[in-house]
Design an enzyme around this catalytic site. Structure first.
Site, PDB file in Angstrom:
ATOM      1  CG  ASP A 272      -1.701   1.234   1.456  1.00 21.76           C
ATOM      2  OD1 ASP A 272      -1.865   2.005   0.504  1.00 21.76           O
ATOM      3  OD2 ASP A 272      -2.170   1.445   2.595  1.00 21.76           O
TER       4      ASP A 272
ATOM      5  N   GLY B 183       1.038   7.168   2.244  1.00 17.32           N
ATOM      6  CA  GLY B 183       1.974   7.678   3.246  1.00 17.32           C
ATOM      7  C   GLY B 183       3.436   7.606   2.850  1.00 17.32           C
ATOM      8  CB  ALA B 184       5.266   5.983   0.059  1.00 19.66           C
ATOM      9  N   GLY B 185       5.083   9.101   0.422  1.00 22.97           N
ATOM     10  CA  GLY B 185       5.620  10.442   0.185  1.00 22.97           C
ATOM     11  C   GLY B 185       5.823  11.212   1.482  1.00 22.97           C
ATOM     12  CG  ASP B 186       2.516  12.082   3.753  1.00 22.10           C
ATOM     13  OD1 ASP B 186       2.702  13.055   2.992  1.00 22.10           O
ATOM     14  OD2 ASP B 186       1.419  11.533   3.896  1.00 22.10           O
TER      15      ASP B 186
END
Length: 324
Positions: free
Chosen positions: A258, A261-264
């Site tokens: 999933d 939130g990866a960018g965050d």
């Protein structure tokens, strides 16, 4: 927790609840049920920083309701200073229904009419907290409507006057804007104030009108006022630009579950490292190490479901960082 002498990273904007289907690969209409997941990019960044041992605070407004109180508690549980959070008795905490369809595209449906985060006023800003920021981080969703837009501009101005580095991740959510033209105009309206800007490849295409990550396209978004411009390329890593050098840093190969939130996580890790050693903005070797670390944190976040539960701690990040 980090020692208190280290620079504070203050994140400004929205915190909300994402409702995600209990099964993956379905449209919102087909979903049999939903799980609640705390979210909102600026809040995710604050928690990402704290989880990596940094000092983080969040400034924003929540509904004075069960969900709003729950979100404030999640900030505190994760070691994020919530003294900049206010509550609105007359408006609800924002909700978003988010699904990853079978074709891999995210589908959003927002409940904000208006939600509490949109009603934050200049008078409600905790200016003392904002003035303590070594880095002040924000997105573009808080620019969409008044009074939040004025509060956002005031907070940026106060942080900048106090000597903070300004960090901007536009985090485009088109359904929330009145039109794509308005989104583009407003997102670019504060472009020249930032020291650090991170855009995704999708946002790059939206802002420039070119479906390309070539240097000459990215150059359209460069400003002499910038210290660092970053373009994230998903599993391909990221590209970086400063006035003296530019290049690319590959990511890490992981089993993606999933991407929420990866960018965050990437931004939180980047800011956490830069607050520790701001000279990385002028030193390419150091910056490349910082970006490798940020890429590792972004990659780890894709291996688990949900944004906040999957944000890594230092040990997890270093394990992947040192594996390659």
């Amino acid at each position: 927790m980090a020692h208190s002498g280290e620079g504070l990273i203050v994140s400004f904007g929205e915190m909300l609840i994402d409702f995600v289907p209990t099964v993956s690969g379905v449209s919102l209409a087909e979903a049999p049920g939903f799980l609640k997941a705390p979210g909102g990019a600026p809040a995710n960044v604050a928690i990402a920083v704290a989880r990596l041992g940094g000092r983080a605070a969040f400034v924003g407004k929540l509904g004075d309701d069960e969900f709003g109180r729950m979100l404030a508690a999640i900030l505190r549980e994760n070691g994020v200073d919530d003294t900049g959070v206010t509550f609105d008795a007359g408006a609800r905490t924002a909700l978003a229904f988010v699904t990853l369809r079978a074709d891999g595209e995210r589908e959003f449906m927002f409940y904000r009419n208006p939600s509490a985060d949109m009603l934050l006023t200049e008078a409600e800003l905790n200016l003392d907290l904002i003035r303590k920021a070594a880095i002040f981080h924000y997105g573009s969703i808080s620019l969409i409507t008044e009074p939040c837009r004025s509060a956002h501009l005031k907070a940026m101005e106060v942080a900048k006057e106090a000597g903070a580095l300004l960090s901007y991740d536009p985090n485009l959510r088109l359904p929330l804007w009145t039109s794509p033209e308005e989104a583009r105009k407003q997102i670019l309206s504060i472009w020249n104030e930032a020291d650090i800007i991170k855009v995704s490849d999708v946002e790059l295409e939206f802002l420039t009108g070119h479906d390309s990550v070539e240097d000459e396209v990215i150059a359209q978004l460069w400003r002499p006022s910038l210290k660092l411009l970053l373009v994230t390329l998903g599993e391909k890593g990221c590209k970086y630009y400063t006035k003296d050098f530019h290049g690319a840093v590959a990511s890490f190969t992981v089993e993606q579950v999933d991407t929420t939130g990866a960018g965050d996580a990437f931004v939180g890790a980047l800011l956490r490292r830069i607050v520790e050693d701001p000279s990385a903005l002028q030193d390419e070797k150091k910056l490349r190490e910082v970006l490798r670390f940020a890429n590792a944190c972004g990659a780890i976040t894709t291996t688990k479901k949900g944004a906040i539960p999957s944000l890594p701690n230092v040990a997890e990040a270093m394990r992947l960082f040192e594996s390659a």
